[in-house]
Design a protein around this motif. Structure first.
Motif, PDB file in Angstrom:
ATOM      1  N   SER A 239       0.830  -1.196   0.000  1.00 55.35           N
ATOM      2  CA  SER A 239       0.000   0.000   0.000  1.00 55.35           C
ATOM      3  C   SER A 239       0.866   1.247   0.000  1.00 55.35           C
ATOM      4  O   SER A 239       0.569   2.231  -0.697  1.00 55.35           O
ATOM      5  CB  SER A 239      -0.937   0.003   1.211  1.00 55.35           C
ATOM      6  OG  SER A 239      -1.857  -1.066   1.147  1.00 55.35           O
ATOM      7  N   ASP A 296      -5.774   3.626  -0.557  1.00 55.83           N
ATOM      8  CA  ASP A 296      -5.445   3.785   0.858  1.00 55.83           C
ATOM      9  C   ASP A 296      -4.008   4.234   1.053  1.00 55.83           C
ATOM     10  O   ASP A 296      -3.708   5.040   1.942  1.00 55.83           O
ATOM     11  CB  ASP A 296      -5.677   2.464   1.604  1.00 55.83           C
ATOM     12  CG  ASP A 296      -7.131   2.018   1.551  1.00 55.83           C
ATOM     13  OD1 ASP A 296      -8.002   2.868   1.260  1.00 55.83           O
ATOM     14  OD2 ASP A 296      -7.396   0.818   1.787  1.00 55.83           O
ATOM     15  N   LYS A 299      -3.711   7.911   0.301  1.00 53.89           N
ATOM     16  CA  LYS A 299      -4.286   8.706   1.403  1.00 53.89           C
ATOM     17  C   LYS A 299      -3.312   8.769   2.575  1.00 53.89           C
ATOM     18  O   LYS A 299      -3.161   9.816   3.219  1.00 53.89           O
ATOM     19  CB  LYS A 299      -5.610   8.082   1.833  1.00 53.89           C
ATOM     20  CG  LYS A 299      -6.368   8.895   2.879  1.00 53.89           C
ATOM     21  CD  LYS A 299      -7.726   8.268   3.177  1.00 53.89           C
ATOM     22  CE  LYS A 299      -8.490   9.076   4.213  1.00 53.89           C
ATOM     23  NZ  LYS A 299      -9.823   8.467   4.514  1.00 53.89           N
ATOM     24  N   GLY A 330      -4.251   3.158   7.447  1.00 52.56           N
ATOM     25  CA  GLY A 330      -5.529   3.829   7.640  1.00 52.56           C
ATOM     26  C   GLY A 330      -5.505   4.904   8.704  1.00 52.56           C
ATOM     27  O   GLY A 330      -6.513   5.577   8.938  1.00 52.56           O
ATOM     28  N   ASP A 331      -4.358   5.087   9.369  1.00 50.47           N
ATOM     29  CA  ASP A 331      -4.245   6.052  10.463  1.00 50.47           C
ATOM     30  C   ASP A 331      -2.870   6.714  10.413  1.00 50.47           C
ATOM     31  O   ASP A 331      -1.979   6.375  11.187  1.00 50.47           O
ATOM     32  CB  ASP A 331      -4.448   5.346  11.805  1.00 50.47           C
ATOM     33  CG  ASP A 331      -4.526   6.315  12.975  1.00 50.47           C
ATOM     34  OD1 ASP A 331      -4.414   7.538  12.755  1.00 50.47           O
ATOM     35  OD2 ASP A 331      -4.679   5.838  14.120  1.00 50.47           O
TER      36      ASP A 331
END
Length: 341
Positions: A239, A296, A299, A330-331
Motif C-alpha cells: 500500500s 489507501d 491517502k 488507515g491512520d
C-alpha cells in the motif's frame, strides 16, 4: 524444482495467446512508442528525485519496453522464483509425484498459470520486477499503454509520461532504498514458512467454497492466522509503495503534464472494470484489493506529508521497522506518533 510442478513453457505459450497482441499499430508507430517510453522513463528519474528527495545513485535496475508476450514470460520467471521454496516444502513433506501424475499435474497447473498471466498481461501497464537478479528490472508494456490511452482518449504524450512517472517511482523506491528488495524476499519466505502441506488441500477446498458463495478473493484461499499476519505486513508495504507512486505521478504531473487532471479522472473510472466478467475476474484475482492499495496508500502518504512534509515523511524509507503497518495505513497520525515521535 518448481519446473517439475508447473509446465512453464505451456504457461508462457498459453498466456501469450490469451493476452493477444494488443491494438493495431504500424511499424513506425510502434518504434515511436518504444523510443518515447524509454525517453519518458529516463526523464522521470529526475522528476521523481526532485519531488521526493529519493536518489537512486545509478540505474542498476534496467528499464525494458516489452510487448504482452514479453511481460508474460518475465512474470512466469518471477512466479517460478517465488514458487521454488513452496514446492520444495511440499515435496519434502509428501515426496515427489510419479512421472505420469507429475507430467499431467504440471500441464494442468501450467494451463492455470497461463490463463492468469494472459488475463493480467492484457491489462498491466508497467511493473517493477524485484525478483530479477541482480537488482530487479522495470517493465513497460507498450501495447497496453497504447490501448489504455486510446480507451480513455488521453493525450498520448501526456499519458505515457504519467505512466512512466508511476513506474519509475517504483524503480527508485527499490534502488534508492537498498534494503527494500531483501525485505520483500524475507516476507515471501515468512509466508512460505507458514505453509502446512498436510492442510493445503483442506484450505484450498474451504477457500474455493467461500469464493463460490461470493466472499473473498483468491488471496483468502490460504489464510491461517500466521499467514494473515504476514499478509498484513505485506499489505502495509505494498500500500505504501503503490500509494507513494500514485502521489508522485499526480504531484509531479501538473508541472509537466497539462492534462493530468483529466487523465486521473478517466483512469480511475477505467480501474473500476469495464464489464461484469471483468469485475468478477478482478475480484477473484484479488485485484480489487490491489485497487484499495492505491487508494489507501495514497491517502496515507498525503496524510503524513500534510502533517510533516516530504522530508520528514522520507523517514519511512530509513529502516524496515519504519514501514507502516496495515492499521497505520488507515491512520497516518499513528505512524507519525510511532516513528517521528
Amino acid at each position: 524444482m518448481s519446473a517439475n510442478m508447473v509446465d512453464w513453457e505451456l504457461a508462457v505459450a498459453l498466456g501469450s495467446r490469451v493476452a493477444g497482441d494488443g491494438p493495431a499499430v504500424s511499424t513506425g508507430e510502434a518504434q515511436e512508442v518504444v523510443t518515447g517510453l524509454r525517453a519518458d522513463a529516463e526523464r522521470s528519474t529526475g522528476l521523481v528525485r526532485d519531488y521526493t528527495g529519493l536518489v537512486a545513485e545509478e540505474r542498476t535496475a534496467p528499464v525494458l519496453v516489452v510487448n504482452r508476450a514479453g511481460w508474460v514470460e518475465a512474470n512466469a520467471a518471477a512466479f517460478s522464483t517465488v514458487m521454488d521454496p513452496v514446492v520444495a516444502r511440499l515435496t519434502e513433506a509428501k515426496g515427489a509425484p510419479s512421472g505420469l501424475s507429475q507430467a499431467l499435474g504440471s500441464r494442468v497447473t501450467g494451463a492455470e498459470v497461463g490463463l492468469l498471466l494472459g488475463f493480467l498481461g492484457s491489462r498491466v501497464l508497467g511493473q517493477f520486477d524485484p525478483f530479477h537478479d541482480p537488482s530487479g528490472r522495470l517493465l513497460l508494456v507498450a501495447p497496453n499503454i497504447v490501448h489504455a490511452e486510446r480507451q480513455i482518449r488521453a493525450d498520448p504524450a501526456d499519458f505515457r509520461l504519467w505512466v512512466c512517472l508511476h513506474e519509475e517511482t517504483h524503480r527508485v523506491q527499490f534502488t534508492a532504498v537498498p534494503w527494500m528488495r531483501e525485505h520483500l524476499f524475507a516476507q515471501v519466505q515468512d509466508l512460505v514458512d507458514t505453509v502446512e502441506p498436510t492442510r493445503m488441500a483442506e484450505d484450498l477446498v474451504a477457500g474455493a467454497s467461500r469464493l463460490l458463495r461470493g466472499g473473498g478473493s483468491l488471496l483468502d484461499v490460504v489464510g491461517t492466522p500466521e499467514q494473515r499476519e504476514v499478509l498484513d505486513r505485506v499489505t502495509g508495504v505494498m500500500s505504501l509503495l503503490e500509494g507513494h507512486a500514485d502521489v508522485v505521478m499526480d504531484g509531479v504531473g501538473p508541472s509537466v503534464i497539462p492534462s493530468v487532471a483529466q487523465i486521473r479522472r478517466a483512469f480511475d473510472r477505467r480501474r473500476q472494470g469495464v464489464g461484469v466478467l471483468d469485475r468478477l475476474l478482478r475480484r477473484l484475482l484479488g485485484l480489487e484489493a490491489k485497487m484499495a492499495q492505491y487508494r489507501d496508500g495514497a491517502k496515507f502518504v498525503r496524510g503524513v506529508v500534510a502533517k510533516v512534509g516530504m522530508e520528514e515523511f522520507n523517514a519511512v524509507w530509513a529502516a524496515p521497522e519504519h514501514l507502516p503497518s496495515r492499521a497505520e495505513i488507515g491512520d497516518p497520525s499513528a505512524w507519525v506518533a510511532r516513528v517521528l515521535g
